[in-house]
Design a protein around this motif. Structure first.
Motif, PDB file in Angstrom:
ATOM      1  N   UNK A  61      38.661 -48.717  12.340  1.00  0.00           N
ATOM      2  CA  UNK A  61      39.763 -47.812  12.628  1.00  0.00           C
ATOM      3  C   UNK A  61      39.308 -46.368  12.636  1.00  0.00           C
ATOM      4  N   UNK A 116      39.125 -43.703  15.883  1.00  0.00           N
ATOM      5  CA  UNK A 116      39.831 -42.426  15.807  1.00  0.00           C
ATOM      6  C   UNK A 116      38.866 -41.278  16.096  1.00  0.00           C
ATOM      7  N   UNK A 159      54.956 -40.582  20.044  1.00  0.00           N
ATOM      8  CA  UNK A 159      54.391 -41.182  18.840  1.00  0.00           C
ATOM      9  C   UNK A 159      55.415 -41.217  17.701  1.00  0.00           C
ATOM     10  N   UNK A 191      56.809 -44.471  15.806  1.00  0.00           N
ATOM     11  CA  UNK A 191      56.704 -44.636  14.354  1.00  0.00           C
ATOM     12  C   UNK A 191      58.086 -44.949  13.771  1.00  0.00           C
ATOM     13  N   UNK A 239      43.399 -31.867   8.736  1.00  0.00           N
ATOM     14  CA  UNK A 239      44.087 -32.858   9.563  1.00  0.00           C
ATOM     15  C   UNK A 239      43.112 -33.900  10.115  1.00  0.00           C
ATOM     16  N   UNK A 285      42.960 -37.917   9.435  1.00  0.00           N
ATOM     17  CA  UNK A 285      43.043 -38.870  10.538  1.00  0.00           C
ATOM     18  C   UNK A 285      41.869 -39.845  10.507  1.00  0.00           C
ATOM     19  N   UNK A 324      54.011 -35.478   7.912  1.00  0.00           N
ATOM     20  CA  UNK A 324      55.303 -35.748   8.550  1.00  0.00           C
ATOM     21  C   UNK A 324      55.180 -36.005  10.047  1.00  0.00           C
ATOM     22  N   UNK A 325      54.065 -35.590  10.664  1.00  0.00           N
ATOM     23  CA  UNK A 325      53.929 -35.831  12.102  1.00  0.00           C
ATOM     24  C   UNK A 325      52.553 -36.329  12.535  1.00  0.00           C
ATOM     25  N   UNK A 326      51.573 -35.439  12.666  1.00  0.00           N
ATOM     26  CA  UNK A 326      50.315 -35.876  13.297  1.00  0.00           C
ATOM     27  C   UNK A 326      49.557 -36.960  12.525  1.00  0.00           C
ATOM     28  N   UNK A 344      51.032 -38.992  10.351  1.00  0.00           N
ATOM     29  CA  UNK A 344      51.963 -40.066   9.983  1.00  0.00           C
ATOM     30  C   UNK A 344      51.619 -41.433  10.609  1.00  0.00           C
ATOM     31  N   UNK A 345      51.283 -41.466  11.918  1.00  0.00           N
ATOM     32  CA  UNK A 345      50.974 -42.787  12.496  1.00  0.00           C
ATOM     33  C   UNK A 345      49.815 -43.497  11.814  1.00  0.00           C
ATOM     34  N   UNK A 346      48.757 -42.754  11.528  1.00  0.00           N
ATOM     35  CA  UNK A 346      47.598 -43.394  10.913  1.00  0.00           C
ATOM     36  C   UNK A 346      47.926 -43.801   9.467  1.00  0.00           C
ATOM     37  N   UNK A 403      50.009 -46.896   9.669  1.00  0.00           N
ATOM     38  CA  UNK A 403      49.162 -48.017  10.076  1.00  0.00           C
ATOM     39  C   UNK A 403      48.355 -48.588   8.906  1.00  0.00           C
ATOM     40  N   UNK A 442      54.289 -49.605   6.418  1.00  0.00           N
ATOM     41  CA  UNK A 442      55.528 -48.933   6.817  1.00  0.00           C
ATOM     42  C   UNK A 442      56.317 -48.449   5.618  1.00  0.00           C
ATOM     43  N   UNK A 445      55.391 -46.822   3.234  1.00  0.00           N
ATOM     44  CA  UNK A 445      55.022 -45.467   2.825  1.00  0.00           C
ATOM     45  C   UNK A 445      55.398 -44.414   3.859  1.00  0.00           C
ATOM     46  N   UNK A 463      48.826 -44.776  21.472  1.00  0.00           N
ATOM     47  CA  UNK A 463      49.351 -43.415  21.625  1.00  0.00           C
ATOM     48  C   UNK A 463      48.613 -42.462  20.698  1.00  0.00           C
ATOM     49  N   UNK A 464      48.273 -42.983  19.497  1.00  0.00           N
ATOM     50  CA  UNK A 464      47.546 -42.170  18.528  1.00  0.00           C
ATOM     51  C   UNK A 464      46.162 -41.788  19.062  1.00  0.00           C
ATOM     52  N   UNK A 465      45.461 -42.755  19.652  1.00  0.00           N
ATOM     53  CA  UNK A 465      44.151 -42.446  20.240  1.00  0.00           C
ATOM     54  C   UNK A 465      44.293 -41.395  21.332  1.00  0.00           C
TER      55      UNK A 465
END
Lengths: 200, 91
Positions: free
Chosen positions: A3, A7, A40, A44, A132, A136, A160-162, A164-166, A169, A173, A175, B35-37
């Motif tokens: 992962x 990234x 994104x 999420x 950041x 990531x 809260x945003x950038x 958050x997806x990672x 993942x 969910x 958290x 989307x993250x990538x």
């Protein structure tokens, strides 16, 4: 582990392509990034809603959730203070202020450039972008070895945003909402704390 | 910030209406990942096109790296402690 590599690879491919492209593309690129972030965030949200366990953690965590942003502020403060002996050119207040960006690089670097110097603002910009990027890239590893809260605190305001997806993942969910709360509180605190440290 | 939170809230509401199926969850997760990538690629692209930032990078970068290292280490340690205190202990 894979992962983190993917990234990092996505980021590096973008970096090289960007370096080789004409600078006129910058504006379109910022707009594209904005809409990708919107998509994104929606995805999420969808994944939080679709996972029926996501909301349960709020019941288990209760008061301690409120404490997490405070822990990030304290942890960052102690960490950057410990790093200060390696930064002889900078004074302590400036180092605290840069740390108090908590990854929110656009706002914190603007404040620091305005109140101090362009050079210090650039250090703040790079430092907070790095926070950041670090989050990531290393969230899969942090979540595994340092518990599922450490990526959230590492992400700071970006949780809260950038980032958050990672985080969603690799921490789960359950958290996600904690992460949003944490990032939102820090985002609100950034302008106050940065100016406070610079006024000392 | 408001747009971001509203978009996520609408996602959550829509997600709650979806049937509880592992297949749907895995599709959403995969879409999120791609989307993250893409977003990371765009972020890298932004920095790649910013030649002034790239030029200043070596001079100011070292100090930035040291500060980030301190900030992240302190936060991760706090997060580790919090995980054991609040979460792990109860599960």
């Amino acid at each position: 582990m894979s992962g983190s590599l993917l990234i990092l690879l996505s980021f590096l491919v973008g970096l090289v392509v960007g370096y080789l492209s004409p600078a006129s593309l910058v504006l379109e690129n910022i707009i594209a990034g904005q809409y990708t972030l919107y998509l994104l965030m929606f995805l999420v949200g969808l994944s939080i809603g679709a996972d029926k366990n996501s909301l349960n953690i709020l019941k288990n965590f209760k008061l301690s959730i409120l404490l997490l942003p405070a822990l990030t502020i304290v942890g960052t403060f102690i960490g950057v203070s410990a790093a200060a002996p390696f930064l002889k050119e900078l004074n302590l207040q400036d180092i605290w202020a840069i740390g108090a960006g908590y990854g929110y690089y656009s706002l914190s670097s603007i404040y620091i450039s305005e109140i101090r110097t362009e050079a210090l603002g650039t250090i703040a910009l790079i430092s907070n972008i790095l926070r950041e990027i670090f989050t990531l890239v290393f969230t899969p590893i942090l979540a595994r070895f340092f518990g599922k809260i450490s990526p959230i605190l590492s992400g700071g305001a970006t949780s809260m945003d950038t980032t958050l997806p990672v985080i969603t993942q690799y921490c789960g969910h359950e958290f996600a909402l904690i992460s949003v709360f944490h990032g939102t509180v820090l985002t609100i605190f950034v302008p106050f704390l940065v100016t406070f440290f610079l006024s000392l | 910030m408001l747009t971001v939170l509203l978009l996520m809230a609408s996602g959550i509401l829509l997600g709650l209406l979806l049937p509880n199926s592992p297949r749907i969850k895995s599709i959403i997760d995969r879409l999120t990942l791609y989307t993250m990538y893409l977003l990371l690629g765009i972020m890298g692209f932004s920095i790649g096109t910013n030649k002034t930032l790239l030029e200043k990078l070596p001079a100011l970068g070292f100090q930035a790296v040291v500060i980030t290292f301190g900030a992240v280490t302190g936060s991760v340690v706090m997060g580790w402690i919090a995980y054991w205190l609040f979460y792990k202990a109860k599960h």
